[in-house]
Design a protein around this motif. Structure first.
Motif: not given
Length: 287
Positions: A162-163, A174-175, A205-209
């Protein structure tokens, strides 16, 4: 309308988005893993043209839907029955992409009174039925090993991702990650708005961990308890031979279990390119 809610009888909220034609034929869209209701935006333009109302829910613990603990695949159809009742739907079509594929098949098996036609696009297989995972994407194989041998670590891996996903797509790491995407998928994503849009759905989608994402992953690893031979409504499987995430051999085996299933195999499509480049025939088939 990308943030609407329905509260189920157990008191948990399910978040969903709507795309396409608000007055059109209902189509339930089930997102991949890990992703969110925002993935349904890829259908918006074509759904408007074809007269389809797209309803795209977050699964429990993903996006903005409340966490529901450990789940089984069989629980999803009843959740969808409740959502359909809330929306006043007497019938609908279903499209499941990647990790949404099993949930689409669950509706085909357990909601034949509501689901009239189903598309399984690059669908995830029942992994417990396959002894050989050697040609699954390497990240999936790694996550499978982590879940089996160090189950508590997987949630922390999701938190780390997520980070990382919040970082700019044109800078490391990310690249580096995005460069590993196969060319056919990379070209299709670039033509559909670029990586940032897709990463946005993943990040939501992964905002809640980890817990909700891990619970969703466990569904793929468990015995689905789904009688494929009982499916009687029309189901079409769509899969690309260049899919690096989920090998086409698995899709072929799953499709062979469903009576009278139609199949659409593509020699030159990958995991992400197929739902983008073949969206029009997929939706036309559902209509």
């Amino acid at each position: 309308m990308d943030e609407q809610y329905w509260t189920g009888p157990e008191g948990r909220r399910l978040c969903y988005a709507e795309y396409g034609d608000p007055a059109g034929k209902p189509l339930l869209f089930f997102h991949g893993w890990p992703s969110s209701r925002l993935q349904g935006w890829i259908l918006d333009k074509e759904a408007k043209r074809l007269g389809l109302r797209v309803i795209s829910p977050d699964r429990p613990g993903m996006g903005r839907s409340d966490f529901a603990g450990k789940r089984t695949l069989a629980q999803w159809p009843e959740t969808i029955r409740g959502l359909a009742g809330h929306l006043g739907l007497e019938e609908f079509r279903v499209m499941g992409v990647s990790g949404g594929g099993p949930y689409a098949l669950a509706c085909a098996a357990w909601l034949p009174d509501l689901a009239k036609r189903v598309a399984v696009v690059c669908g995830a297989p029942p992994l417990v039925e396959f002894a050989d995972h050697s040609d699954l994407m390497w990240t999936y194989r790694l996550l499978l090993k982590i879940r089996r041998h160090a189950p508590g670590v997987l949630g922390r891996v999701i938190g780390l991702s997520r980070r990382i996903s919040a970082m700019p797509s044109d800078r490391p790491p990310m690249s580096w990650i995005l460069k590993s995407v196969p060319p056919e998928d990379r070209d299709a994503i670039a033509g559909a708005g670029g990586y940032d849009t897709f990463i946005g759905s993943f990040h939501e989608g992964i905002r809640q961990g980890g817990p909700g994402v891990v619970a969703d992953a466990d569904v793929y690893l468990d015995d689905w308890q789904l009688d494929f031979a009982s499916i009687r409504i029309p189901v079409t499987f769509w899969h690309g031979a260049l899919d690096r995430n989920i090998p086409i051999r698995m899709a072929r085996e799953v499709a062979a279990k469903v009576p009278n299933a139609a199949t659409r195999w593509f020699d030159d499509e990958g995991h992400y390119s197929l739902p983008l480049r073949q969206l029009t025939p997929i939706l036309e088939d559902l209509v």
